[in-house]
Structures are given as C-alpha cells and as structure tokens.
Design a protein around this motif. Structure first.
Motif, PDB file in Angstrom:
ATOM      1  N   THR A 231       0.724  -1.243   0.425  1.00 23.91           N
ATOM      2  CA  THR A 231      -0.183   0.008  -0.078  1.00 23.91           C
ATOM      3  C   THR A 231       0.741   1.233  -0.029  1.00 23.91           C
ATOM      4  O   THR A 231       0.107   1.813  -0.465  1.00 23.91           O
ATOM      5  N   TYR A 232       1.716   0.985   0.763  1.00 25.05           N
ATOM      6  CA  TYR A 232       2.431   2.021   0.962  1.00 25.05           C
ATOM      7  C   TYR A 232       4.201   2.476   0.247  1.00 25.05           C
ATOM      8  O   TYR A 232       5.405   2.853   0.735  1.00 25.05           O
ATOM      9  N   ILE A 233       4.254   1.552  -0.621  1.00 18.94           N
ATOM     10  CA  ILE A 233       5.942   1.031  -1.815  1.00 18.94           C
ATOM     11  C   ILE A 233       6.034   2.309  -2.189  1.00 18.94           C
ATOM     12  O   ILE A 233       7.043   2.698  -2.804  1.00 18.94           O
ATOM     13  N   THR A 234       5.348   2.891  -3.038  1.00 19.16           N
ATOM     14  CA  THR A 234       5.395   4.796  -3.654  1.00 19.16           C
ATOM     15  C   THR A 234       6.247   5.530  -2.391  1.00 19.16           C
ATOM     16  O   THR A 234       7.304   5.703  -3.065  1.00 19.16           O
ATOM     17  N   ARG A 235       5.479   5.842  -1.236  1.00 22.30           N
ATOM     18  CA  ARG A 235       6.391   6.225  -0.005  1.00 22.30           C
ATOM     19  C   ARG A 235       7.868   5.475   0.591  1.00 22.30           C
ATOM     20  O   ARG A 235       8.774   5.873   0.548  1.00 22.30           O
ATOM     21  N   ILE A 236       7.672   4.270   0.144  1.00 25.61           N
ATOM     22  CA  ILE A 236       8.826   3.517   1.383  1.00 25.61           C
ATOM     23  C   ILE A 236       9.818   3.622   0.632  1.00 25.61           C
ATOM     24  O   ILE A 236      11.580   3.156   0.452  1.00 25.61           O
ATOM     25  N   ALA A 237       9.435   3.687  -1.463  1.00 21.78           N
ATOM     26  CA  ALA A 237      11.166   3.410  -1.920  1.00 21.78           C
ATOM     27  C   ALA A 237      10.862   4.734  -3.008  1.00 21.78           C
ATOM     28  O   ALA A 237      11.246   4.231  -3.803  1.00 21.78           O
ATOM     29  N   GLU A 238      10.503   5.667  -2.306  1.00 25.02           N
ATOM     30  CA  GLU A 238      10.970   7.284  -2.751  1.00 25.02           C
ATOM     31  C   GLU A 238      12.175   7.001  -3.741  1.00 25.02           C
ATOM     32  O   GLU A 238      13.201   7.510  -4.177  1.00 25.02           O
ATOM     33  N   ALA A 239      13.153   7.168  -2.387  1.00 23.48           N
ATOM     34  CA  ALA A 239      15.139   6.993  -2.571  1.00 23.48           C
ATOM     35  C   ALA A 239      14.931   6.106  -3.922  1.00 23.48           C
ATOM     36  O   ALA A 239      16.049   6.844  -4.790  1.00 23.48           O
ATOM     37  N   PRO A 240      14.969   4.870  -4.148  1.00 22.49           N
ATOM     38  CA  PRO A 240      15.267   4.085  -5.466  1.00 22.49           C
ATOM     39  C   PRO A 240      14.331   4.597  -6.509  1.00 22.49           C
ATOM     40  O   PRO A 240      15.005   4.566  -7.794  1.00 22.49           O
ATOM     41  N   ALA A 241      13.713   4.746  -6.188  1.00 21.73           N
ATOM     42  CA  ALA A 241      12.489   5.004  -7.475  1.00 21.73           C
ATOM     43  C   ALA A 241      13.157   6.280  -8.095  1.00 21.73           C
ATOM     44  O   ALA A 241      13.010   7.343  -9.243  1.00 21.73           O
ATOM     45  N   ALA A 242      14.263   7.622  -7.280  1.00 19.60           N
ATOM     46  CA  ALA A 242      14.580   8.356  -7.885  1.00 19.60           C
ATOM     47  C   ALA A 242      15.588   8.281  -8.930  1.00 19.60           C
ATOM     48  O   ALA A 242      16.038   9.405  -9.472  1.00 19.60           O
ATOM     49  N   ILE A 243      15.893   7.100  -8.876  1.00 17.97           N
ATOM     50  CA  ILE A 243      17.564   7.518  -9.911  1.00 17.97           C
ATOM     51  C   ILE A 243      17.527   6.274 -10.952  1.00 17.97           C
ATOM     52  O   ILE A 243      17.454   6.531 -11.878  1.00 17.97           O
ATOM     53  N   LEU A 244      15.691   5.912 -11.212  1.00 23.73           N
ATOM     54  CA  LEU A 244      15.374   5.065 -12.791  1.00 23.73           C
ATOM     55  C   LEU A 244      14.647   6.538 -13.085  1.00 23.73           C
ATOM     56  O   LEU A 244      13.782   7.356 -12.801  1.00 23.73           O
ATOM     57  N   PRO A 245      14.700   6.175 -14.645  1.00 17.17           N
ATOM     58  CA  PRO A 245      14.088   7.347 -15.441  1.00 17.17           C
ATOM     59  C   PRO A 245      12.274   7.621 -15.677  1.00 17.17           C
ATOM     60  O   PRO A 245      12.094   5.591 -15.715  1.00 17.17           O
ATOM     61  N   GLY A 246      11.913   7.611 -15.910  1.00 17.42           N
ATOM     62  CA  GLY A 246      10.661   7.660 -15.046  1.00 17.42           C
ATOM     63  C   GLY A 246      10.378   7.471 -13.422  1.00 17.42           C
ATOM     64  O   GLY A 246       8.975   7.711 -13.585  1.00 17.42           O
ATOM     65  N   GLY A 247      11.277   8.262 -12.683  1.00 13.47           N
ATOM     66  CA  GLY A 247      10.849   7.634 -11.031  1.00 13.47           C
ATOM     67  C   GLY A 247       9.862   6.626 -10.626  1.00 13.47           C
ATOM     68  O   GLY A 247      10.071   6.091 -10.898  1.00 13.47           O
ATOM     69  N   THR A 248       8.530   6.783 -10.133  1.00 12.58           N
ATOM     70  CA  THR A 248       7.572   6.161  -9.496  1.00 12.58           C
ATOM     71  C   THR A 248       7.288   5.333 -10.454  1.00 12.58           C
ATOM     72  O   THR A 248       7.368   3.650  -9.728  1.00 12.58           O
ATOM     73  N   GLY A 249       6.738   5.402 -11.354  1.00 10.52           N
ATOM     74  CA  GLY A 249       6.422   4.649 -12.287  1.00 10.52           C
ATOM     75  C   GLY A 249       7.026   4.136 -12.801  1.00 10.52           C
ATOM     76  O   GLY A 249       7.000   2.427 -13.017  1.00 10.52           O
ATOM     77  N   SER A 250       8.355   3.916 -12.901  1.00 17.05           N
ATOM     78  CA  SER A 250       9.408   3.025 -13.899  1.00 17.05           C
ATOM     79  C   SER A 250       9.542   1.772 -12.465  1.00 17.05           C
ATOM     80  O   SER A 250       9.811   0.476 -13.068  1.00 17.05           O
TER      81      SER A 250
END
Length: 401
Positions: A231-250
């Motif tokens: 339920t909170y994957i987009t918040r828990i993984a904010e830092a990892p998402a930041a290094i991907l092109p497309g961010g959270t969507g990727s």
C-alpha cells in the motif's frame, strides 16, 4: 494423436478474463482525478470505489457460488462476464456518484462469482500434476491486468476521457464473454478420470477441512503483511525510484514485471507446491525487511524487484495448494474461499498499516510487515511437516491400466 498437456485455448481465454477483472477493479485509481472531477466528488470518494469493490467480493462470493452451484461453470463464467461488462458500461454512463457506486457494486459481485468459478473450473480442466502450471497461466492474466491493463486504460483516459476508458473495458469484457462460451472446454469428469482401458481411476481426494483452513489462514496472514507494505510502496521506495528514468512509475513497472516472473516460476513446481509456497513466503518476508535497510538506491531497486518476484509467486502457489487440499469434493468451496482470502488480505493489510503509518510514519512499515509474513512462513512450514507426518505409508504401486 497425442493430446496437449494443457488446454491452452481455454486457459488463455480465462487468463484474458482475469486481466479484464483486475483492470476493472483498479480502474478508478488509474483515472482518479478526472473521474472525481467528472462525478463532482473528492478523490477520496473515488478511491473508496476500490475499497467497496473488495468488500463486496468478500461478502458476496460464497452466497453467489451457492446460488449457482448446480449450473454449468462455463455458463456461469460467461454470464458473470456479461454482468461485469454491463457494470463498466453503467459506470461510463453514470451522471452522478451514487450511480457509479451502484454500478461498481454490481461489477464487484460479478467478479466475486467469476474468481470463485474460474478457480474451480481451472482445477477441473487439468489433471492434478498440471494444476500449478494451469493456475499460473490464468493468474498471469491477472498480473498483466496490473502491468498492462491499467496503464493502457490510463492512456485511453488521457486521450479520450475517463468515460471512454470504461467504455473500452466494457466492450472488451463483452468480447471475453463470447470467447468464454465458444472456446472454454467443459470440465473433466470430477468424480474420476477415465483410464486408458476405459475404466475409472479414483480422483485425487482432499485432506480434510483442518489442513485446508490452516493453510488458508496462514496465507491470509502473509497477504496482510505483504499488502500492508505494498500500500505504501511509492513512499517506502521514494529514494530508489529517484534513480530510475520515469521515477515512481518506472519502479512500479519493475515491480509488476518482476511479479510476472514470479507467476511464471510458480508454474514450474508441479506437485512440490507446499515447499515452494513456504519458500516464496519466506522470500517475501526477507525482501520486505530489506526495504528497511539503508544501503543505497541501487540496493533499494534490487530489493523491490526481488520482492516482486517472491510476492508474484505467492498467489498462484497458494491457490494451487488450496485447490489441491480441497480435492474435487470441496472444489467449489475452495474456489470461493480464494477471492475472499485475497480481498480480505488487501483490506485488512491496508487498514492495519494505515493506522501504523498515522502513528509512526511510513518508515515504520517494512519491519512489522516482514514479521507478519515471516510468522506465516513459519506456520506454513510447520503445517507442511504435519501433513507429511500424517501421510500414510504407500504400499507397492499398482501398475496403471
């Protein structure tokens, strides 16, 4: 002529139906803002359409299965798919929020019946040794509903409006209903399987209600922890998402594709379902716990991908084991139990961990969620050991006909 191991046309049509079922369930979250504006309500009200859907599936599955227990399953699946198409069409037409709620409740009831009936019919289409593969094929469609169905629906909504997305879903679902009626094969003999000599070989029997209910409860516990964290994957993984092109969507795409890999791997375990389920649950606990480790963004992306593989394997393995423990005599009951189990896990996990986040923040989620899943993994290992200990020794094998 040698017959194929699996009835591929039937399984692919049923898998396509599950893709549309998942897309229908999650579509309001995909078009949250434009749908809220169109209906004149807050986004929280539109989000409630998903919660109400899960609640109706939990409440309606068993009564509806009992109501149609004497009907041909292909007719039930085709009819419920027509109702699901009507639900999407009514949502597209909805002039106000109340009408949309009514349309969604209708669709949720249809999906509860669909999950229960599809689950039972898949188990009746294949011999027990191929059950894991068949379940994985059909649930692969559900996974694609998250990976492909909802993004494509969003694309339609961005191009032609949120109502067009529901119209497109209604049309495709109506086509699926026709395909079910024309393509899906009838069930094999449920009380026995014809042998080469024309006699009847006894069908595989279940293991009693206690093991079935024990495994079901433990899987439900694992899902509470998993969905509480997801339920909170987009918040828990904010830092990892930041290094991907497309961010959270990727990052969500990485998770979805990894889940599809997990579903595919689950189908390769054949009759070793119980140890594979224990392993997948243990791996889910470890990977969720890994999200709490601050070892850099790259490690976080790998943890999310590993979590996707482990948790993707969990549903098909759990469903296979539950259907196998139920045996032919309790197949309808087990088929209805599965959607109740999964939707209950989603609802309880999201509610419990929402309370945790309100009090302690998102950073507090991974460790408790992993502990909940780990307790389920230990219970599954112990339950498997008890079943092995209780299994009677088998005398010399009787040659097959």
């Amino acid at each position: 002529m040698k017959t194929p191991e699996l009835p591929w046309p039937s399984l692919l049509v049923l898998g396509g139906t599950t893709l549309l079922m998942v897309t229908a369930e999650m579509l309001p979250t995909t078009v949250l803002t434009p749908m809220s504006i169109g209906l004149g309500v807050a986004e929280s009200s539109t989000g409630m359409l998903v919660s109400l859907w899960a609640a109706v599936v939990v409440v309606a599955s068993f009564p509806l299965v009992r109501l149609v227990r004497d009907r041909d399953r292909r007719t039930v699946v085709a009819g419920a798919t027509v109702v699901l198409a009507a639900s999407s069409a009514l949502t597209a037409l909805a002039p106000a929020y109340g009408v949309a709620v009514g349309a969604r409740l209708l669709g949720a009831a249809a999906v509860g019946l669909l999950w229960a009936t599809v689950n039972a019919h898949v188990a009746d289409l294949v011999p027990d040794r191929h059950l894991a593969r068949a379940v994985a094929v059909v649930l692969g469609g559900a996974t694609l509903g998250m990976v492909l169905g909802t993004p494509l629906a969003r694309l339609v909504a961005d191009t032609a409006g949120w109502r067009a997305a529901f119209w497109a879903l209604a049309a495709l679902t109506a086509v699926a209903a026709v395909a079910v009626r024309l393509v899906v094969a009838p069930a094999r003999t449920q009380q026995g399987t014809t042998t080469a000599a024309g006699g009847q070989a006894p069908a595989a029997r279940g293991h009693g209600m206690a093991p079935l209910l024990a495994v079901t409860g433990l899987v439900a516990l694992a899902l509470v922890g998993h969905y509480g964290a997801y339920t909170y994957i987009t918040r828990i993984a904010e830092a990892p998402a930041a290094i991907l092109p497309g961010g959270t969507g990727s990052l969500l795409l990485v998770f979805g594709l990894a889940s599809a890999v997990g579903v595919a791997l689950a189908g390769r375990f054949g009759e070793r379902t119980a140890p594979a389920l224990t392993a997948a649950t243990t791996a889910t606990a470890l990977t969720v716990a890994g999200l709490a480790i601050d070892s850099g963004a790259a490690f976080g992306v790998l943890a999310v991908a590993a979590w996707g593989v482990a948790s993707g394997a969990l549903p098909p393995l759990a469903q296979t084991l539950i259907l196998r423990l139920a045996g032919p005599e309790r197949r309808a009951f087990a088929g209805a139990l599965i959607p109740v189990l999964f939707n209950g896990g989603i609802a309880v996990g999201a509610a419990l961990f929402s309370a945790l986040v309100a009090g302690a923040g998102v950073g507090a989620v991974p460790v408790p969620a992993a502990l909940v899943v780990a307790v389920a993994a230990i219970g599954l290992a112990l339950a498997a050991g008890r079943r092995r200990a209780a299994r009677p020794s088998t005398p010399a094998a009787v040659p097959s006909a």
